[in-house]
Motif scaffolding. Sequence first.
Motif, mmCIF file in Angstrom:
data_model
loop_
_atom_site.group_PDB
_atom_site.id
_atom_site.type_symbol
_atom_site.label_atom_id
_atom_site.label_comp_id
_atom_site.label_asym_id
_atom_site.label_seq_id
_atom_site.Cartn_x
_atom_site.Cartn_y
_atom_site.Cartn_z
ATOM 1 N N LYS A 186 33.257 44.259 42.492
ATOM 2 C CA LYS A 186 33.359 44.215 41.028
ATOM 3 C C LYS A 186 33.163 42.811 40.475
ATOM 4 O O LYS A 186 32.782 42.644 39.320
ATOM 5 N N ARG A 187 33.431 41.809 41.279
ATOM 6 C CA ARG A 187 33.310 40.422 40.807
ATOM 7 C C ARG A 187 31.907 40.112 40.293
ATOM 8 O O ARG A 187 31.733 39.365 39.339
ATOM 9 N N TYR A 241 32.788 44.481 34.386
ATOM 10 C CA TYR A 241 34.182 44.293 34.802
ATOM 11 C C TYR A 241 34.617 42.882 34.476
ATOM 12 O O TYR A 241 33.804 41.959 34.428
ATOM 13 N N THR A 242 35.921 42.693 34.251
ATOM 14 C CA THR A 242 36.494 41.378 34.031
ATOM 15 C C THR A 242 37.780 41.271 34.849
ATOM 16 O O THR A 242 38.386 42.289 35.190
ATOM 17 N N GLN A 243 38.171 40.072 35.155
ATOM 18 C CA GLN A 243 39.375 39.847 35.944
ATOM 19 C C GLN A 243 40.548 39.544 35.012
ATOM 20 O O GLN A 243 40.387 38.838 34.012
ATOM 21 N N ILE A 244 41.727 40.103 35.343
ATOM 22 C CA ILE A 244 42.928 39.826 34.570
ATOM 23 C C ILE A 244 44.019 39.375 35.524
ATOM 24 O O ILE A 244 43.907 39.533 36.740
ATOM 25 N N GLY A 245 45.089 38.842 34.983
ATOM 26 C CA GLY A 245 46.218 38.417 35.801
ATOM 27 C C GLY A 245 47.520 38.726 35.084
ATOM 28 O O GLY A 245 47.568 38.789 33.859
ATOM 29 N N SER A 257 42.780 47.705 41.422
ATOM 30 C CA SER A 257 41.960 47.819 40.213
ATOM 31 C C SER A 257 41.792 49.281 39.790
ATOM 32 O O SER A 257 41.749 49.577 38.590
#
Length: 83
Positions: free
Chosen positions: A37-38, A43-47, A70
């Motif tokens: 997904k990177r 797609y985006t990354q969250i924390g 995810s």
Amino acid sequence: MPNDAESLFNRIDAMQPGGEPQGKEPRRVKGGKRGGKRSRDDYTQIGAYIPVETHKQVKARLYAEDKQLSELLTELLEKWLSE
């Protein structure tokens, strides 16, 4: 003959900063893009910070169900948004 520690350090030294061994290309999937997904634009990354015990329980259950974090988060967030 190098000892285990020397062997480990030699392998670490052979790694590029990106984590791929020198001289090897990253794995590619159909279409020539790297998998995961990177590398996907949709797609985006969250924390987030969660309690340690919750994290341990989530990891164990995801492993038991052969599921990715995810996937779980997407399902939960989509359900929440549809309410």
